[in-house]
Design an enzyme around this catalytic site. Structure first.
Site, short mmCIF file in Angstrom:
data_model
loop_
_atom_site.label_atom_id
_atom_site.label_comp_id
_atom_site.label_asym_id
_atom_site.label_seq_id
_atom_site.Cartn_x
_atom_site.Cartn_y
_atom_site.Cartn_z
N ASP A 43 0.82 -1.22 0.00
CA ASP A 43 0.00 0.00 0.00
C ASP A 43 0.85 1.27 0.00
OD1 ASP A 43 1.08 -0.03 2.50
OD2 ASP A 43 -0.82 0.08 3.59
N GLN A 103 8.07 27.32 -0.20
CA GLN A 103 6.82 27.78 0.44
C GLN A 103 7.15 28.44 1.78
OE1 GLN A 103 3.35 25.19 0.12
NE2 GLN A 103 4.62 23.72 -0.99
N ASP A 174 16.56 36.03 -11.60
CA ASP A 174 15.50 36.77 -10.89
C ASP A 174 16.10 37.45 -9.66
OD1 ASP A 174 15.69 34.74 -8.96
OD2 ASP A 174 14.05 33.60 -9.87
N LYS A 197 12.38 38.99 -13.37
CA LYS A 197 11.37 37.98 -13.74
C LYS A 197 10.16 38.09 -12.82
CE LYS A 197 11.37 33.72 -11.95
NZ LYS A 197 11.90 32.41 -11.53
N GLY A 231 11.43 26.28 -16.94
CA GLY A 231 10.82 27.51 -17.48
C GLY A 231 11.66 28.76 -17.26
C1 R5P Z 1 12.47 30.52 -8.07
O1 R5P Z 1 12.31 31.32 -7.17
C2 R5P Z 1 13.56 29.53 -8.06
O2 R5P Z 1 14.76 30.08 -7.59
C3 R5P Z 1 13.80 28.92 -9.43
O3 R5P Z 1 14.11 29.95 -10.33
C4 R5P Z 1 12.57 28.21 -9.91
O4 R5P Z 1 12.00 27.47 -8.89
C5 R5P Z 1 12.90 27.29 -11.06
O5 R5P Z 1 11.73 26.65 -11.45
P1 R5P Z 1 11.40 26.40 -12.98
O6 R5P Z 1 12.53 25.60 -13.54
O7 R5P Z 1 10.10 25.66 -12.96
O8 R5P Z 1 11.25 27.74 -13.62
#
Ligand code: R5P
Length: 307
Positions: A43, A103, A174, A197, A231
């Site tokens: 399970d 989170q 970012d 970003k 992404g």
């Molecule tokens: C964002 O705050 C993180 O530092 C990464 O840039 C992000 O989590 C990367 O995720 P993904 O590859 O889905 O854009």
């Protein structure tokens, strides 16, 4: 050289999330991994059984909180429980990838504060210290009441790009990555181009609002803490290519590479993608442009210093 007396004082156990890395860490310390049986019932429930004595010892438990994140977290807790029950004197969690660290705030009303919950769980099962690698934010670490050590693989990544670093600029994809990228740029002896970003919290859609610095005609290396869908790196590389960058490379500590990230990165403007082995990348997720470097010596040194 690690002495036998020193080795006997501590043991390293591995959960099943990243056994290969744990083995390399143990090899670096010239020792075997602790013996433990980890099985799953039909399970899905996990059962852990120790197969060696740990009484009076300091024990390090290496477990990445990568997918399947929740299963790996429970496994970490069960390992801690059995080690404590069997007399381990001190438990130290070695978490090369600390899942749930993104989170770290309540972005929208009604959301849970997951990072804090995970910190509480790790503390409640008896860990007295956390050693992690490139944790998403300082905020995430602030939820832990036990001492924490955040290992940064900046030197490892800088060495990995040493043949490409001539006339390169470091790119922060970012705002969140900027501080780290500045540190890596210092090691590389270069300067930083910074991308602005924005992510729609509801849809997850990414948008680039602008860039600080001149990318045109430059060799660029993007540094991020993790690649999840790919992404962030892909949209950044597209943007930089449109700014007439000479070439774009990407480095990230944690290669989560979920869903079709490998294919998307292979097809992208990025020439080479370098990740570390904090998260295992199975054969089926590996792609031609991918290079994996190890953080095992970095973790081994931290373990040695924590005994
Ligand atoms: C964002 O705050 C993180 O530092 C990464 O840039 C992000 O989590 C990367 O995720 P993904 O590859 O889905 O854009």
């Amino acid at each position: 050289m690690t002495s036998l007396i020193f080795m006997k004082k501590f043991r390293i156990f591995s959960g099943s999330a990243n056994h290969a890395l744990a083995k390399k860490v143990a090899q670096n310390l010239k020792m075997d991994l602790g013996k433990v049986e980890i099985v799953r019932f039909a399970d899905g429930e996990c059962r852990v059984r120790l197969e060696e004595e740990v009484e009076g010892k300091t024990v390090f438990v290496l477990q990445s909180l990568c997918p399947p994140v929740d299963e790996n977290l429970v496994e970490l807790c069960l390992l801690a429980d059995t080690l404590k029950r069997n007399g381990a004197q001190k438990l130290i969690a070695v978490v090369p990838y600390l899942g749930y660290a993104r989170q770290d705030k309540v972005n929208r009303k009604g959301e849970c504060l997951s990072t804090q919950v995970v910190a509480r769980i790790i503390e409640s099962v008896g860990f007295e210290k956390l050693i992690a690698v490139d944790v998403h934010s300082e905020k995430a670490l602030s939820f832990f009441k036990i001492p924490t050590e955040n290992l940064l693989p900046d030197q490892v990544l800088a060495e990995a790009v040493s043949s490409d670093k001539k006339n390169c600029l470091a790119v922060s994809p970012d705002e969140g990555a900027l501080k780290r990228v500045r540190q890596i740029a210092k090691i590389l002896g270069t300067t930083v181009v910074s991308i602005d970003k924005e992510r729609d919290l509801l849809t997850g859609k990414l948008k680039i609002k602008g860039v600080k610095g001149d990318a045109s005609g430059q060799n660029l290396i993007i540094f991020d803490d993790m690649i999840t869908s790919g992404g962030t790196l892909i949209i950044a590389a597209d943007f930089l290519a449109r700014q007439k960058a000479a070439g774009v490379l990407a480095c990230a500590t944690h290669g989560l590479l979920v869903k079709d990230a490998p294919l998307a990165l292979q097809k992208s403007e990025i020439k080479k993608v370098i990740v570390t082995d904090t998260v295992p990348v199975p054969k089926e997720k590996q792609f031609k442009k991918l290079e994996i470097v190890t953080v095992a010596p970095l973790i081994a040194r931290a373990i040695e210093n924590s005994v």
